[in-house]
Write an enzyme that holds these catalytic residues in place. Structure first.
Site, PDB file in Angstrom:
ATOM      1  N   LYS A 180      44.269  12.119  45.105  1.00 35.79           N
ATOM      2  CA  LYS A 180      45.405  11.525  44.399  1.00 35.79           C
ATOM      3  C   LYS A 180      46.436  12.609  44.089  1.00 35.79           C
ATOM      4  O   LYS A 180      46.187  13.511  43.290  1.00 35.79           O
ATOM      5  CB  LYS A 180      44.979  10.872  43.086  1.00 35.79           C
ATOM      6  CG  LYS A 180      46.154  10.094  42.478  1.00 35.79           C
ATOM      7  CD  LYS A 180      45.995   9.816  41.008  1.00 35.79           C
ATOM      8  CE  LYS A 180      46.731  10.774  40.118  1.00 35.79           C
ATOM      9  NZ  LYS A 180      48.200  10.788  40.228  1.00 35.79           N
TER      10      LYS A 180
ATOM     11  N   CYS B 231      50.282  27.701  36.944  1.00 31.27           N
ATOM     12  CA  CYS B 231      49.227  27.810  35.929  1.00 31.27           C
ATOM     13  C   CYS B 231      48.899  29.265  35.622  1.00 31.27           C
ATOM     14  O   CYS B 231      48.517  29.590  34.508  1.00 31.27           O
ATOM     15  CB  CYS B 231      47.986  27.039  36.358  1.00 31.27           C
ATOM     16  SG  CYS B 231      47.524  27.386  38.043  1.00 31.27           S
TER      17      CYS B 231
HETATM   18  P1  NDP Z   1      48.178  16.236  34.126  1.00 33.53           P
HETATM   19  O1  NDP Z   1      46.924  16.984  33.844  1.00 33.53           O
HETATM   20  O2  NDP Z   1      48.459  15.038  33.349  1.00 33.53           O
HETATM   21  O3  NDP Z   1      48.209  15.824  35.672  1.00 33.53           O
HETATM   22  C1  NDP Z   1      47.404  16.353  36.703  1.00 33.53           C
HETATM   23  C2  NDP Z   1      46.911  15.219  37.605  1.00 33.53           C
HETATM   24  O4  NDP Z   1      45.979  14.398  36.901  1.00 33.53           O
HETATM   25  C3  NDP Z   1      48.026  14.281  38.056  1.00 33.53           C
HETATM   26  O5  NDP Z   1      47.743  13.829  39.359  1.00 33.53           O
HETATM   27  C4  NDP Z   1      47.911  13.175  37.038  1.00 33.53           C
HETATM   28  O6  NDP Z   1      48.494  11.978  37.447  1.00 33.53           O
HETATM   29  C5  NDP Z   1      46.406  13.047  36.896  1.00 33.53           C
HETATM   30  N1  NDP Z   1      45.969  12.392  35.669  1.00 33.53           N
HETATM   31  C6  NDP Z   1      46.670  12.135  34.532  1.00 33.53           C
HETATM   32  N2  NDP Z   1      45.884  11.536  33.617  1.00 33.53           N
HETATM   33  C7  NDP Z   1      44.657  11.406  34.181  1.00 33.53           C
HETATM   34  C8  NDP Z   1      43.409  10.873  33.739  1.00 33.53           C
HETATM   35  N3  NDP Z   1      43.253  10.364  32.529  1.00 33.53           N
HETATM   36  N4  NDP Z   1      42.347  10.917  34.577  1.00 33.53           N
HETATM   37  C9  NDP Z   1      42.470  11.458  35.806  1.00 33.53           C
HETATM   38  N5  NDP Z   1      43.619  11.970  36.284  1.00 33.53           N
HETATM   39  C10 NDP Z   1      44.709  11.965  35.487  1.00 33.53           C
HETATM   40  O7  NDP Z   1      49.371  17.210  34.054  1.00 33.53           O
HETATM   41  P2  NDP Z   1      50.893  16.773  33.905  1.00 33.53           P
HETATM   42  O8  NDP Z   1      51.425  16.587  35.230  1.00 33.53           O
HETATM   43  O9  NDP Z   1      51.088  15.635  32.960  1.00 33.53           O
HETATM   44  O10 NDP Z   1      51.460  18.055  33.195  1.00 33.53           O
HETATM   45  C11 NDP Z   1      51.231  18.264  31.808  1.00 33.53           C
HETATM   46  C12 NDP Z   1      51.042  19.714  31.510  1.00 33.53           C
HETATM   47  O11 NDP Z   1      49.886  20.182  32.190  1.00 33.53           O
HETATM   48  C13 NDP Z   1      52.135  20.605  32.024  1.00 33.53           C
HETATM   49  O12 NDP Z   1      53.172  20.679  31.132  1.00 33.53           O
HETATM   50  C14 NDP Z   1      51.431  21.896  32.208  1.00 33.53           C
HETATM   51  O13 NDP Z   1      51.417  22.594  31.010  1.00 33.53           O
HETATM   52  C15 NDP Z   1      50.053  21.504  32.575  1.00 33.53           C
HETATM   53  N6  NDP Z   1      49.783  21.592  34.004  1.00 33.53           N
HETATM   54  C16 NDP Z   1      48.970  22.569  34.452  1.00 33.53           C
HETATM   55  C17 NDP Z   1      48.738  22.700  35.792  1.00 33.53           C
HETATM   56  C18 NDP Z   1      47.865  23.740  36.324  1.00 33.53           C
HETATM   57  O14 NDP Z   1      47.913  24.011  37.517  1.00 33.53           O
HETATM   58  N7  NDP Z   1      47.031  24.333  35.532  1.00 33.53           N
HETATM   59  C19 NDP Z   1      49.364  21.833  36.772  1.00 33.53           C
HETATM   60  C20 NDP Z   1      50.170  20.790  36.195  1.00 33.53           C
HETATM   61  C21 NDP Z   1      50.349  20.702  34.864  1.00 33.53           C
HETATM   62  P3  NDP Z   1      50.064  11.757  37.143  1.00 33.53           P
HETATM   63  O15 NDP Z   1      50.814  12.774  37.872  1.00 33.53           O
HETATM   64  O16 NDP Z   1      50.291  10.422  37.696  1.00 33.53           O
HETATM   65  O17 NDP Z   1      50.196  11.838  35.669  1.00 33.53           O
END
Ligand code: NDP
Length: 491
Positions: A196, A303
């Site tokens: 996904k 990250c």
């Molecule tokens: P999320 O953790 O929400 O998203 C990562 C993935 O998980 C996306 O595909 C998201 O879908 C999906 N997801 C969201 N909720 C669920 C759930 N309950 N169960 C399973 N999968 C889920 O990160 P965000 O994109 O919302 O970003 C939020 C914050 O996270 C950022 O501001 C940043 O600080 C951090 N982040 C860290 C990353 C890293 O590499 N460590 C990468 C991205 C974000 P969808 O996109 O549809 O919400």
């Protein structure tokens, strides 16, 4: 007058870089109006008929409609993967390798098309998607193709076997690269996958389905389901043998709670708040390049970004001065312009989050500097920002901002640097800048970070494992270590 001031006198930085625009053409990308879900090698409309719009963050223009997969859609994708795993897992490993090599070659051949689409949908500068994301994504497939028929040598006397079906959930900061990090080792180990992509950046994963077909991968080996967090949650609850997640610590924790007590294997690659530590014997100009690359690369949507800069007190002033001068040369703007250094912020939501944390930094008493730059009127933008006068307790020194915002702190001794660098719930990466090799080793041993760079930052290689400690998650991706979470062993 300090050395730096004198040098400023001799070679002033131009106030305005008047480069002619060098836009990359978008003609190479042909988008469909609407994308379904890629299940069992075919496009399938979401059962509920629900679609959402994906846009370009550079000007908020709509790019395509994308399917919202519900629980039943996810179950159908998992079933297709399960069926395909019967034959894929029994295929001669050298044959599996051929498919992976083929995917790598096609990605390399179509890299310009993918790079343009990545920048359009995600907002990152074209020079980064072209020179970093695409070559690395292809390199991951090449690298893991090489392991497919050598698993017995990689894990001697342990009889490695595929797990079955892997559910993979990825974020929006490196959409295609994260896909490659997940899919390449899973397939090399003999698993099939349901992946996904993130809600805001699904398009390169959907274009990848084309590559899967072009490589004539057996149907069902790779399935792509698009949607929001609900789709991710359905995949976590689905009939999969493993979940590989990259994203926020908050969602990672929720997934871990959800899977507690189940047989499903789990790896989590979560947030970070890396320390980039500069000692007074470091080559300062190189260090400043590393600081800039560490935090402004991909708008800081990284990250492992070096978002906390620790400077030895004796060189604090020249480092901050040089850093500000270098920041003034960064060009912020259209991600598709080849001159652009800092592109668009990925989404409205992410921009709100950055603005909120920057406001908190000001309120708590930190001093802000942003170089003068003209931001485009449409789209999501944030100027490269540095905060000085930051206390460790400030939110900007504690929380992951995930934007082009750097907090500068100081230290006096190596012990103090280690103590302050480790004072975070995260433990993903760190950087050390010093001429002294023994100090690098001494520091690296003490820093609680999965990756420690010395005299460089944000360097990635498929042969090198990547992953965190503490709230940055567990499990490794890349290298030999990256195969292990996709295998079951007899011992
Ligand atoms: P999320 O953790 O929400 O998203 C990562 C993935 O998980 C996306 O595909 C998201 O879908 C999906 N997801 C969201 N909720 C669920 C759930 N309950 N169960 C399973 N999968 C889920 O990160 P965000 O994109 O919302 O970003 C939020 C914050 O996270 C950022 O501001 C940043 O600080 C951090 N982040 C860290 C990353 C890293 O590499 N460590 C990468 C991205 C974000 P969808 O996109 O549809 O919400």
């Amino acid at each position: 007058m300090t050395d730096v001031e004198k040098r400023t006198d001799r070679s002033p930085v131009p106030a305005d870089w008047t480069y002619a625009p060098a836009p990359e053409s978008t003609e190479i990308v042909s988008l469909r109006e609407r994308y379904g879900l890629f299940v069992g090698g075919s496009w399938m409309a979401p059962r509920a008929g629900e679609f959402f719009e994906t846009i370009s963050p550079r000007d908020e223009s709509p790019l395509a409609q994308v399917g919202q997969a519900d629980e039943e859609d996810v179950a159908a994708a998992v079933e297709a993967a399960r069926e395909a795993s019967q034959t894929w897992s029994k295929l001669a490993p050298s044959e599996r390798a051929k498919y992976l090599f083929r995917i790598a070659r096609i990605l390399a051949e179509r890299s310009r098309e993918f790079a343009v689409l990545e920048s359009l949908n995600g907002g990152k500068p074209i020079k980064e998607s072209r020179d970093v994301d695409l070559p690395l994504a292809a390199a991951h497939f090449f690298y893991y193709a090489g392991w497919a028929d050598k698993l017995e040598y990689a894990f001697p006397n342990r009889r490695p076997k595929p797990l079955g079906v892997a559910g993979q959930i990825i974020p929006w900061n490196f959409p295609l690269l994260m896909l490659a990090w997940k899919i390449a080792p899973a397939l090399a180990a003999g698993n099939t996958v349901v992946l996904k992509p993130a809600e805001t950046t699904p398009l390169t994963a959907l274009l990848f389905c084309d590559v899967v077909r072009q490589a004539e991968l057996p149907p069902g080996v790779v399935n792509i389901v698009t949607g929001d967090g609900r789709t991710g949650a359905a995949l976590v609850d689905g009939d999969v043998d493993k979940i590989a997640f990259t994203g926020s610590t908050e969602v990672g924790k929720a997934i871990q709670r959800r899977l507690a007590g189940s047989d499903k294997k789990l790896t989590l690659e979560l947030g970070g708040k890396a320390a980039n530590i500069v000692f007074d014997d470091a080559a300062l100009d190189q260090a400043v390049e590393g600081i800039v690359n560490g935090i402004y690369f991909n708008q800081g949507h990284v990250c492992c970004a070096g978002s906390r800069l620790f400077v030895q007190e004796s060189i604090y002033e020249p480092v901050v001065e040089k850093l500000k001068r270098r920041m003034a040369t960064l060009r912020v703007g259209d991600p598709l312009d080849k001159n652009t250094d800092v592109g668009a912020i990925n989404s409205r939501m992410q921009l709100d989050k950055i603005e909120e944390l920057v406001a908190a930094g000001r309120d708590e008493g930190a001093e802000i500097y942003q170089p003068p730059c003209r931001l485009p009127e449409k789209g999501y933008w944030f100027a490269p920002t540095v905060f000085t006068n930051v206390a460790q307790s400030y939110r900007i020194a504690q929380e992951e901002i995930f934007g082009p915002v750097l907090s500068v702190l100081t230290f006096r001794t190596p012990d103090e640097a280690v103590e302050k660098a480790n004072n975070t719930p995260y433990g993903l990466s760190a950087g050390i800048w010093t001429e002294k090799g023994s100090r690098i080793l001494w520091m690296a041993e003490r820093l609680r970070a999965g990756v420690v760079w010395a005299n460089t930052f944000n360097r990635f290689d498929p042969t090198s494992p990547f992953g965190g400690y503490k709230e940055s998650g567990f499990g490794r991706e890349g290298g030999l270590h990256g195969l292990e979470p996709y295998l079951a062993f007899d011992d």
